[in-house]
Design a protein around this motif. Structure first.
Motif, PDB file in Angstrom:
ATOM      1  N   GLY A  78       0.788  -1.231   0.000  1.00  0.00           N
ATOM      2  CA  GLY A  78       0.000   0.000   0.000  1.00  0.00           C
ATOM      3  C   GLY A  78       0.819   1.279   0.000  1.00  0.00           C
ATOM      4  N   VAL A  79       2.034   1.205  -0.532  1.00  0.00           N
ATOM      5  CA  VAL A  79       2.849   2.404  -0.680  1.00  0.00           C
ATOM      6  C   VAL A  79       2.996   2.686  -2.166  1.00  0.00           C
ATOM      7  N   GLU A  95       6.904   8.393   6.752  1.00  0.00           N
ATOM      8  CA  GLU A  95       5.598   9.007   6.515  1.00  0.00           C
ATOM      9  C   GLU A  95       4.780   8.159   5.544  1.00  0.00           C
ATOM     10  N   GLU A  96       5.430   7.646   4.516  1.00  0.00           N
ATOM     11  CA  GLU A  96       4.734   6.814   3.547  1.00  0.00           C
ATOM     12  C   GLU A  96       4.218   5.533   4.213  1.00  0.00           C
ATOM     13  N   ALA A 100       0.404   4.089   4.655  1.00  0.00           N
ATOM     14  CA  ALA A 100       0.048   2.719   4.262  1.00  0.00           C
ATOM     15  C   ALA A 100      -0.636   1.989   5.410  1.00  0.00           C
ATOM     16  N   LYS A 101      -0.222   2.258   6.633  1.00  0.00           N
ATOM     17  CA  LYS A 101      -0.843   1.616   7.789  1.00  0.00           C
ATOM     18  C   LYS A 101      -2.319   2.009   7.890  1.00  0.00           C
ATOM     19  N   VAL A 102      -2.633   3.236   7.517  1.00  0.00           N
ATOM     20  CA  VAL A 102      -4.027   3.671   7.516  1.00  0.00           C
ATOM     21  C   VAL A 102      -4.832   2.798   6.556  1.00  0.00           C
ATOM     22  N   GLY A 103      -4.270   2.542   5.385  1.00  0.00           N
ATOM     23  CA  GLY A 103      -4.960   1.729   4.394  1.00  0.00           C
ATOM     24  C   GLY A 103      -5.149   0.286   4.812  1.00  0.00           C
TER      25      GLY A 103
END
Length: 158
Positions: A78-79, A95-96, A100-103
């Motif tokens: 997810g990056v 930050e990226e 991705a963790k949010v996704g």
């Protein structure tokens, strides 16, 4: 150890992804190399990748994967593909990963999507609530005698 000019190496970037992006909750188990390789092959059948090869990339003994593999890994975690391709500094890579963790976390993703519907004023209120909850988690809730409401002291009482 970061590469040139504080930029993470490919192995370090992969390590960050495997460490931070989890199949269930953020504190759940990590993906295995075989699991990731199998999913990459399922999504992109022509891709030649094994768990052992991913392990070699992750530990730095292999260093030149194909662009197709890097793109597939970026999609899986997810990056953006630029996570691997651009010489971004460590803080930008982190930050990226945070995005991705949010996704990968359904409840956080849902909250973020719902927050897009809020006015700037409402978003500020929600942000204050979240900050207050995080403060309470870190330091415990205020004592019974402590004031819990911020008052605007710029105007006199009526």
């Amino acid at each position: 150890m970061p590469g040139a000019a504080g930029r993470p190496t490919l192995a370090e970037r992969l390590e960050m992804l495997f460490d931070e992006i989890r199949p269930q909750e953020p504190t759940g188990r990590r993906y295995t190399h075989d699991e990731v390789a199998a999913e990459l092959r399922r999504v992109q059948p022509g891709l030649r990748v094994s768990g052992a090869y991913l392990s070699a990339l992750r530990n730095g003994s292999k260093r030149n994967p194909s662009l197709d593999l890097l793109t597939a890994l970026a999609q899986f975690f997810g990056v953006s593909a630029s996570y691997f391709l651009d010489p971004t500094p460590q803080d930008q890579a982190e930050e990226e990963i945070a995005l991705a963790k949010v996704g990968h976390h359904p409840q956080v993703r849902n909250l973020a999507l719902r927050a897009l519907e809020l006015s700037p004023e409402s978003l500020a209120v929600v942000t204050q609530i979240v900050e207050r909850v995080l403060t309470d988690i870190r330091h415990g809730p205020p004592s019974a005698g402590q004031e819990t409401v911020n008052r605007d002291t710029s105007q006199p009482d009526s």
